[in-house]
Design a protein around this motif. Structure first.
Motif, PDB file in Angstrom:
ATOM      1  N   ASN A  62      -6.584   2.219  -5.105  1.00 55.51           N
ATOM      2  CA  ASN A  62      -7.449   1.075  -5.401  1.00 55.51           C
ATOM      3  C   ASN A  62      -6.627  -0.079  -5.970  1.00 55.51           C
ATOM      4  O   ASN A  62      -6.373  -0.120  -7.178  1.00 55.51           O
ATOM      5  CB  ASN A  62      -8.532   1.473  -6.403  1.00 55.51           C
ATOM      6  N   VAL A  71      -8.893   1.511   2.288  1.00 61.67           N
ATOM      7  CA  VAL A  71      -8.767   1.319   0.847  1.00 61.67           C
ATOM      8  C   VAL A  71     -10.017   1.868   0.183  1.00 61.67           C
ATOM      9  O   VAL A  71     -11.088   1.938   0.796  1.00 61.67           O
ATOM     10  CB  VAL A  71      -8.580  -0.191   0.527  1.00 61.67           C
ATOM     11  N   ASN A 121     -13.037  -2.655  -3.750  1.00 61.14           N
ATOM     12  CA  ASN A 121     -11.764  -3.367  -3.868  1.00 61.14           C
ATOM     13  C   ASN A 121     -11.761  -4.716  -3.167  1.00 61.14           C
ATOM     14  O   ASN A 121     -10.705  -5.296  -2.959  1.00 61.14           O
ATOM     15  CB  ASN A 121     -10.632  -2.496  -3.323  1.00 61.14           C
ATOM     16  N   THR A 152     -13.156   2.926   4.219  1.00 62.60           N
ATOM     17  CA  THR A 152     -12.699   3.984   3.322  1.00 62.60           C
ATOM     18  C   THR A 152     -12.380   5.200   4.174  1.00 62.60           C
ATOM     19  O   THR A 152     -12.607   5.202   5.385  1.00 62.60           O
ATOM     20  CB  THR A 152     -13.777   4.331   2.287  1.00 62.60           C
ATOM     21  N   PRO A 188       0.822  -1.214   0.000  1.00 62.29           N
ATOM     22  CA  PRO A 188       0.000   0.000   0.000  1.00 62.29           C
ATOM     23  C   PRO A 188       0.854   1.261   0.000  1.00 62.29           C
ATOM     24  O   PRO A 188       2.071   1.209   0.169  1.00 62.29           O
ATOM     25  CB  PRO A 188      -0.798  -0.116   1.318  1.00 62.29           C
ATOM     26  N   TRP A 213      -4.150   2.391   1.462  1.00 62.91           N
ATOM     27  CA  TRP A 213      -4.005   2.723   0.047  1.00 62.91           C
ATOM     28  C   TRP A 213      -4.655   4.091  -0.164  1.00 62.91           C
ATOM     29  O   TRP A 213      -5.849   4.267   0.138  1.00 62.91           O
ATOM     30  CB  TRP A 213      -4.704   1.700  -0.829  1.00 62.91           C
ATOM     31  N   GLU A 214      -3.927   5.067  -0.697  1.00 61.44           N
ATOM     32  CA  GLU A 214      -4.494   6.394  -0.873  1.00 61.44           C
ATOM     33  C   GLU A 214      -3.760   7.148  -1.972  1.00 61.44           C
ATOM     34  O   GLU A 214      -2.611   6.836  -2.314  1.00 61.44           O
ATOM     35  CB  GLU A 214      -4.419   7.192   0.438  1.00 61.44           C
ATOM     36  N   ASN A 243      -9.625   7.832  -1.706  1.00 66.51           N
ATOM     37  CA  ASN A 243      -9.421   7.401  -0.322  1.00 66.51           C
ATOM     38  C   ASN A 243      -8.617   8.401   0.493  1.00 66.51           C
ATOM     39  O   ASN A 243      -7.686   8.048   1.213  1.00 66.51           O
ATOM     40  CB  ASN A 243      -8.742   6.027  -0.264  1.00 66.51           C
ATOM     41  N   LYS A 300     -13.232  -5.495   0.008  1.00 64.60           N
ATOM     42  CA  LYS A 300     -13.101  -5.472   1.468  1.00 64.60           C
ATOM     43  C   LYS A 300     -13.837  -6.642   2.105  1.00 64.60           C
ATOM     44  O   LYS A 300     -13.381  -7.230   3.081  1.00 64.60           O
ATOM     45  CB  LYS A 300     -13.625  -4.143   2.024  1.00 64.60           C
TER      46      LYS A 300
END
Length: 485
Positions: A261, A86, A90, A211, A23, A239-240, A292, A92
């Protein structure tokens, strides 16, 4: 015969150097070649997911589960608390379901608790786990009871339960794994109660997946800022995108979407579709759910005044042949507005205010429609079927073309109109509508979808709503023909 490969109709983007794992920000492992609980069961889960669903977990999901269940030199789980953040869509649900099943088979008699902002959301995770367990020849023998309503029980006494997102529902329960979905909606006290439920036992964990949030996401903000040094036994995997804004350049936006993502970075989701979706979303929603990143202030803003005003043209530049006439009224019947819309030669949609009517009635609105039909021969009339159903009924009974907006139309119109405004695909001679748009708010319906409602300000919004519906009707009408009604 030579075969010629056709070019893809969609745009292509350069995502070089962006991988789904690791990430953007994450807690480093204790050693590069660390071991985990998950690696012991990786082959079992691959077979189970394939048997149940016809696909396996993605490699980045595999790597995340491996990282979450890292063990130290004594074989004890490294983490007691984990945050995963995230973008939407995706997988989750897959991650939390797999983690729950892992605890159910790796421990002798664990208690696994699923919590979400609603029981329905928690049920999604549980049902995915149940489907895998019941359809897998490798996992099914571990379970004594597998039901939709009475829980999941292992042959050694382990249990998986769904709980409401309330502190009282969790107090006093010894927890081996607590799974919290959409952490940005959960109160801090609930997380604390779950951590307290771990007691002083090893190999127990609370995991939150979410998120990004906003200023009101107190718990998530705290977890984002928490120290993840080894001594804290806290892990963070986020993840951003690099910044909390939507880039103007499509290729830059595509790269930022891939960073936030992993499903896009892996190629499972089409980046071109994601870029297109973001261009049709309000910026704060795109920033929060697709890039995100945290947003500040209200998450309900719709059209910015500068965005609307830059589309203004002189009144004599608007010429609509066979317009679509959209009518709406205020809830207290103090005003009604008729908006005219139609396509221009350069495929934009022109908008003008055709009439404002004080203190209207169904009879008065019907008379105005009949009068305007004789003067401009509109393609159709458009009304909200709920607020002006009586007008629509009377127009239909007398042979006039009319379309009533359904709930699905309202949702589609909201996102379509926003997209056309930000892309500059509308021209209008109605700068005064900017004042009404300041009081138009978004109300979430499902996922990224929303409908438009009146905000907390004093301005009425009937003309703004009529404009949104009129643009939608003009875009979805047949060329040169009438709408389906």
């Amino acid at each position: 015969m030579t075969l010629v490969e056709a070019e893809a109709p969609e745009a292509t983007y350069d995502l070089a150097g962006i991988a789904p794992w690791p990430p953007t920000r994450y807690t480093r492992p204790l050693t590069p070649d660390f071991h985990s609980w998950y690696e012991r069961y990786r082959d079992t889960f691959r077979k189970a997911w394939w048997s149940a669903n016809g696909y396996c977990l993605e490699r980045w999901q595999d790597q995340l589960l491996h990282a979450i269940t890292e063990v130290d030199a004594f074989g004890i789980l490294r983490y007691r608390e984990v945050l995963i953040s995230v973008g939407r869509q995706n997988g989750k649900t897959e991650i939390v379901a797999a983690l729950g099943l892992l605890f159910m088979v790796a421990k002798r008699s664990p208690t696994v608790i699923s919590v979400a902002s609603s029981r329905e959301q928690a049920q999604l995770v549980y049902k995915r786990a149940l489907d895998v367990a019941t359809r897998s020849a490798t996992l099914a023998p571990h379970f004594a009871r597998m039901t939709n309503t009475r829980g999941l029980t292992t042959i050694t006494g382990g249990e998986w339960e769904l709980k409401a997102a309330k502190s009282a529902a969790l107090q006093g329960i010894p927890i081996d794994l607590g799974g919290v979905d959409e952490v940005h909606l959960v109160k801090s006290v609930l997380w604390t109660d779950m951590v307290n439920g771990l007691g002083d036992r090893d190999d127990c964990m609370v995991v939150g997946i979410t998120t990004a949030g906003d200023d009101d996401s107190e718990l998530l903000l705290r977890l984002y800022e928490r120290d993840d040094a080894p001594v804290t036994r806290f892990g963070r995997f986020v993840w951003e995108a690099p910044e909390a804004r939507v880039p103007k350049d499509d290729n830059e936006l595509a790269r930022w979407l891939a960073m936030a993502n992993p499903g896009i970075a892996s190629g499972r989701r089409k980046v071109a579709n994601a870029v297109s979706a973001v261009r049709g979303m309000p910026q704060d929603q795109a920033i929060r759910y697709r890039l995100n990143r945290f947003v500040s202030g209200s998450d309900n803003a719709y059209i910015a005044v500068p965005d609307w005003n830059r589309l203004t043209v002189p009144a004599d530049a608007i010429e609509i042949v066979r317009p679509i006439l959209t009518i709406d009224r205020t809830p207290d019947w103090t005003f009604a507005t008729i908006i005219a819309t139609g396509k221009t030669d350069d495929d934009k949609i022109a908008v003008e205010v055709a009439m404002s009517i004080p203190n209207p009635s169904v009879e008065a609105l019907y008379d105005e429609c009949v009068d305007m039909f004789g003067k401009v021969s509109p393609e159709t009339f458009v009304v909200d079927g709920y607020t002006l159903g009586a007008l629509a009924k009377r127009l239909k009974e007398n042979g006039y073309p009319v379309r009533t907006m359904s709930f699905g139309d309202e949702v589609s119109a909201a996102s379509m109109f926003y997209s056309k405004v930000v892309r500059g695909h509308i021209v209008h001679a109605a700068p005064g509508l900017a004042q009404q748009f300041q009081n138009v708010a978004r109300k979430a319906t499902h996922g990224d979808q929303y409908k438009l409602v009146r905000g907390s300000g004093p301005q009425s919004i009937e003309a703004a709503l009529a404009t949104v519906r009129g643009v939608y009707a003009a875009e979805t009408s047949d060329d040169g023909g009438s709408l389906i009604y």
